[in-house]
Design a protein around this motif. Structure first.
Motif, PDB file in Angstrom:
ATOM      1  N   MET A 113       0.845  -1.206   0.000  1.00 60.54           N
ATOM      2  CA  MET A 113       0.000   0.000   0.000  1.00 60.54           C
ATOM      3  C   MET A 113       0.879   1.254   0.000  1.00 60.54           C
ATOM      4  O   MET A 113       1.932   1.277   0.636  1.00 60.54           O
ATOM      5  N   PRO A 114       0.464   2.284  -0.662  1.00 62.44           N
ATOM      6  CA  PRO A 114       1.235   3.545  -0.641  1.00 62.44           C
ATOM      7  C   PRO A 114       1.283   4.129   0.764  1.00 62.44           C
ATOM      8  O   PRO A 114       0.411   3.881   1.592  1.00 62.44           O
ATOM      9  N   ALA A 115       2.329   4.917   1.032  1.00 64.48           N
ATOM     10  CA  ALA A 115       2.495   5.526   2.351  1.00 64.48           C
ATOM     11  C   ALA A 115       1.400   6.555   2.598  1.00 64.48           C
ATOM     12  O   ALA A 115       0.928   7.231   1.693  1.00 64.48           O
ATOM     13  N   VAL A 116       1.008   6.639   3.847  1.00 65.53           N
ATOM     14  CA  VAL A 116      -0.017   7.595   4.262  1.00 65.53           C
ATOM     15  C   VAL A 116       0.655   8.744   5.000  1.00 65.53           C
ATOM     16  O   VAL A 116       1.506   8.515   5.866  1.00 65.53           O
ATOM     17  N   ASP A 117       0.342   9.970   4.666  1.00 62.08           N
ATOM     18  CA  ASP A 117       0.891  11.121   5.386  1.00 62.08           C
ATOM     19  C   ASP A 117       0.515  11.043   6.850  1.00 62.08           C
ATOM     20  O   ASP A 117      -0.593  10.637   7.210  1.00 62.08           O
ATOM     21  N   LYS A 118       1.449  11.466   7.690  1.00 60.73           N
ATOM     22  CA  LYS A 118       1.188  11.404   9.120  1.00 60.73           C
ATOM     23  C   LYS A 118       1.863  12.568   9.820  1.00 60.73           C
ATOM     24  O   LYS A 118       2.789  13.184   9.299  1.00 60.73           O
ATOM     25  N   VAL A 167     -10.290   1.076   6.624  1.00 62.52           N
ATOM     26  CA  VAL A 167     -10.897  -0.185   7.052  1.00 62.52           C
ATOM     27  C   VAL A 167     -12.397  -0.017   7.246  1.00 62.52           C
ATOM     28  O   VAL A 167     -13.205  -0.857   6.820  1.00 62.52           O
ATOM     29  N   ALA A 168     -12.777   1.118   7.896  1.00 63.53           N
ATOM     30  CA  ALA A 168     -14.191   1.324   8.199  1.00 63.53           C
ATOM     31  C   ALA A 168     -15.020   1.527   6.946  1.00 63.53           C
ATOM     32  O   ALA A 168     -16.235   1.281   6.959  1.00 63.53           O
ATOM     33  N   SER A 175      -9.806 -10.927  -2.176  1.00 60.73           N
ATOM     34  CA  SER A 175      -8.712  -9.955  -2.307  1.00 60.73           C
ATOM     35  C   SER A 175      -8.972  -8.704  -1.480  1.00 60.73           C
ATOM     36  O   SER A 175      -8.046  -8.128  -0.891  1.00 60.73           O
ATOM     37  N   VAL A 176     -10.237  -8.296  -1.422  1.00 61.99           N
ATOM     38  CA  VAL A 176     -10.571  -7.140  -0.592  1.00 61.99           C
ATOM     39  C   VAL A 176     -10.334  -7.447   0.878  1.00 61.99           C
ATOM     40  O   VAL A 176      -9.820  -6.614   1.641  1.00 61.99           O
ATOM     41  N   ALA A 177     -10.714  -8.659   1.284  1.00 64.14           N
ATOM     42  CA  ALA A 177     -10.485  -9.050   2.680  1.00 64.14           C
ATOM     43  C   ALA A 177      -8.996  -9.084   2.999  1.00 64.14           C
ATOM     44  O   ALA A 177      -8.557  -8.662   4.083  1.00 64.14           O
ATOM     45  N   GLN A 201      -6.976  -6.852   5.698  1.00 63.80           N
ATOM     46  CA  GLN A 201      -6.090  -7.465   6.688  1.00 63.80           C
ATOM     47  C   GLN A 201      -4.697  -6.850   6.621  1.00 63.80           C
ATOM     48  O   GLN A 201      -4.036  -6.639   7.648  1.00 63.80           O
ATOM     49  N   SER A 202      -4.243  -6.555   5.386  1.00 61.12           N
ATOM     50  CA  SER A 202      -2.928  -5.929   5.235  1.00 61.12           C
ATOM     51  C   SER A 202      -2.908  -4.531   5.847  1.00 61.12           C
ATOM     52  O   SER A 202      -1.946  -4.146   6.526  1.00 61.12           O
ATOM     53  N   ILE A 203      -3.989  -3.793   5.606  1.00 60.15           N
ATOM     54  CA  ILE A 203      -4.062  -2.446   6.195  1.00 60.15           C
ATOM     55  C   ILE A 203      -4.109  -2.530   7.714  1.00 60.15           C
ATOM     56  O   ILE A 203      -3.485  -1.726   8.422  1.00 60.15           O
ATOM     57  N   GLN A 204      -4.825  -3.521   8.227  1.00 59.14           N
ATOM     58  CA  GLN A 204      -4.899  -3.695   9.671  1.00 59.14           C
ATOM     59  C   GLN A 204      -3.519  -4.013  10.248  1.00 59.14           C
ATOM     60  O   GLN A 204      -3.148  -3.524  11.313  1.00 59.14           O
ATOM     61  N   GLY A 205      -2.743  -4.820   9.512  1.00 52.47           N
ATOM     62  CA  GLY A 205      -1.385  -5.113   9.964  1.00 52.47           C
ATOM     63  C   GLY A 205      -0.503  -3.876   9.958  1.00 52.47           C
ATOM     64  O   GLY A 205       0.305  -3.666  10.868  1.00 52.47           O
TER      65      GLY A 205
END
Length: 662
Positions: free
Chosen positions: A1-6, A194-195, A228-230, A234-238
């Motif tokens: 996944m691309p990096a998210v600004d933080k 995720v939501a 694939s969506v699931a 799961q990857s985003i949750q990790g």
């Protein structure tokens, strides 16, 4: 996944306007997300409750899913997968809207409940932390304002300790609340994604499990898509868990530092000052005049940009120009009984702004940085190296040296009252048998006076109205009738650099040592202001005259001048030693250093000529022979040194006055 600004947790303590500006972007994103979440939840509840209008409800849901792309989130990185996935789900909803029937329980558990939990838990948490952060910031600002009002003189140590503790507690509270707020906003960027997708997974699975015709509608490709969506969720949750762990460790490290960093002036005894800065940023208190005698202080964020001093209030997108620092001067000042104040003065001598730092370290670093910038060091190829070299040179200038022989490899031309002789219209000093040490000439720690001459503008302001009262003992020119009868009247334009007491007048080396110490002290203490005067050399006195008011600032009997010399390398530097009686019966020796528009040798020659006139005044024949030895111009004036006759107006302001009248 691309990096998210933080948000960077390391910048939470500094709380700079740049961090606040980035924080406002995250807050705007959270507000947009809250609005969108509420809209999405309403659509899902409509699906849940509209058993008889399922087609219309699912159609509305499909439209709402497509609306995510049009929300224009400020932080939109990483949403491409979300948008594409929602587009696919919108197509599925369009296919399923004719087949939906009673899904009350399944929709409540798999679709409505997750989005409600996201809104009530995550979004509410962000809103609560925002309010706590605002309260902590206001409390910190109030404590800093109270700290800034601490008096510099006769300060109550108990009150100061209490205020410092209050500032530290408020700053720690703000730091803790900001860290928690930043962590929640950073985590929200993952939970948002995720939501947005998790309820739709539950919705799709509910439809498959509920309808008997699900097997006919959903092919193997659809199952693979949902899988694939699931996996993506799961990857985003990790990633969220890993980022949460990093933020937790970073938060512990940032909070495990010494408590002294929260105190505004914890290293006041021995601060580590960087004098080689060419740029500086931080909060300062700006003094604003609100009336004739009233002032206010405003805490703002200042930073340097090239040769400019910029100011950026909180919430502002960019900073504004406050002061051009090129060729300006800066020095510490006492202002309204506040500590750590300094003033920036424009190149024309006009007083500029007055600022207050929160600590001694910040105060001195700001002064050094502005001084380096005013020299335009930032325009060089390697400004850091130039700044280090200049400061090392200034420090070496005030380092005691063991011998004048190490400083001057060759002897310097000077004039000695006791050992001098005339040769080819120039004065050549006799050789010194021994070069004295620095301690034998000037006592270590001797104070230096920089303000013997008051500027003309200040003098006029002090003496407006009725007959003036002269607090400096200055005397107008008409009280010196000997000037009209003097055989020598020579005018030079000079600027006073400084004066100091000396221990001996037997050698001109004491003048060179005084020059070195005065110039070094001006460089170290950032003193650039000099007062211009006219030095009148007569056969009886040396007088310093204000060029605007024609008032005599200082007067020295020529017989009291025991040494005088010009600098060997800087021809415009000149100085002389004056012997004055003391009330105790002894005599005091003082050296006065000046910078002249012309060569210092001309001033020394004029002084020497005046002293020779004094010696031969008792013998008329010797006096006539002395005056005849000086060449004359066509209009009957005596030419000093190498000057050529000038047919111009002879104005002293243009330094054409290297001539004398007899």
């Amino acid at each position: 996944m691309p990096a998210v600004d933080k948000l960077l947790l390391e910048e939470a303590l500094q709380d700079s306007p740049q961090t606040r500006s980035l924080l406002s972007v995250f807050e705007e994103d959270a507000g947009t997300l809250t609005d969108y979440t509420n809209q999405l939840l309403q659509a899902m509840q409509r699906v849940y409750g509209a058993q008889n209008e399922m087609c219309l409800a699912t159609q509305q849901l499909s439209k709402q899913l497509l609306a995510y792309e049009k929300q224009n989130f400020a932080l939109g990185k990483g949403d491409e997968e979300v948008i594409s996935t929602l587009h696919c789900f919108s197509k599925v909803v369009d296919e399923l809207n004719v087949l939906h029937t009673e899904l009350a329980k399944q929709l409540a558990d798999t679709m409505v409940l997750p989005i409600i939990q996201f809104r009530e838990k995550d979004l509410t948490e962000v809103s609560t932390l925002k309010d706590l952060f605002g309260l902590a910031s206001n409390e910190h600002d109030l404590s800093m304002a109270k700290y800034s009002r601490l008096p510099k003189k006769k300060e109550n140590e108990k009150a100061k300790t209490e205020v410092v503790k209050e500032v530290a507690a408020a700053r720690r509270k703000q730091h803790l609340s900001s860290l928690q707020y930043y962590c929640a906003l950073n985590a929200l960027q993952y939970r948002k994604r995720v939501a947005m997708m998790e309820p739709m997974i539950g919705f799709a699975h509910g439809q498959i499990n509920f309808f008997k015709k699900g097997a006919e509608m959903f092919s193997q490709s659809m199952n693979n898509f949902l899988s694939s969506v699931a996996d993506m969720v799961q990857s985003i949750q990790g990633e969220l868990e890993a980022e949460a762990e990093k933020m937790r460790v970073s938060q512990q490290e940032l909070l495990s530092v010494d408590e002294s960093i929260y105190a505004p002036d914890f290293d006041v005894a021995a601060p580590q000052i960087n004098r080689n800065l060419i740029q500086k940023a931080g909060y300062l208190n700006l003094r604003n005049k609100t009336g004739l005698v009233t002032t206010t202080w405003e805490r703002l964020y200042f930073f340097t940009q090239g040769g400019n001093l910029m100011c950026q209030p909180r919430g502002a997108v960019a900073g504004g120009l406050i002061q051009d620092l090129d060729n300006c001067s800066v020095m510490a000042v006492d202002c309204e009984d506040r500590r750590y104040c300094f003033q920036i003065t424009t190149p024309n001598g006009k007083s500029g702004i007055i600022l207050q730092a929160e600590s001694r370290k910040e105060n001195e670093e700001w002064i050094c940085a502005i001084n380096n910038i005013s020299r335009q060091i930032y325009l060089t190829d390697n400004p850091e190296a130039v700044a280090i070299k200049l400061n090392q040179t200034a420090l070496q200038a005030v380092t005691p040296i063991t011998s004048f022989g190490k400083k001057h490899e060759s002897s310097c031309p000077s004039q000695n009252l006791r050992d001098s002789e005339m040769e080819n219209d120039r004065i050549v000093p006799t050789a010194e048998l021994r070069v004295p040490e620095a301690d034998e000439l000037i006592a270590p720690g001797t104070p230096i006076q920089f303000d013997i001459v008051l500027p003309a503008t200040e003098f006029l302001e002090q003496n407006r109205g009725n007959r003036r009262i002269n607090p400096f003992g200055e005397t107008e020119d008409e009280t010196f009738p000997e000037a009209e009868d003097s055989l020598l009247q020579q005018m030079f334009i000079v600027r006073f650099l400084g004066s100091m007491a000396v221990k001996t007048d037997t050698t001109t080396e004491v003048i060179y040592e005084a020059m070195r110490q005065v110039l070094a002290a001006r460089a170290i203490h950032n003193i650039f202001r000099m007062t211009e005067s006219h030095l009148m050399v007569t056969s009886q006195t040396l007088r310093l005259i204000d060029p605007q008011t024609q008032v005599t600032r200082a007067n020295f009997e020529l017989t009291s001048v025991t040494q005088f010399a010009a600098h060997q390398e800087n021809k415009r530097l000149v100085g002389f030693v004056v012997r004055t009686p003391e009330s105790t019966g002894g005599e005091a020796l003082s050296t006065y250093i000046f910078e002249s528009n012309s060569e210092g040798e001309k001033i020394c020659y004029a002084i020497n000529l005046g002293k020779e006139i004094i010696e031969v005044q008792k013998d008329p024949e010797a006096l006539a022979q002395l005056m005849l030895s000086i060449p004359l111009t066509n209009d009957g004036k005596y030419v000093l040194l190498n000057d050529q006759p000038d047919d111009s107006d002879g104005s002293p302001s243009e330094n054409r006055g290297a001539e004398s009248e007899a």
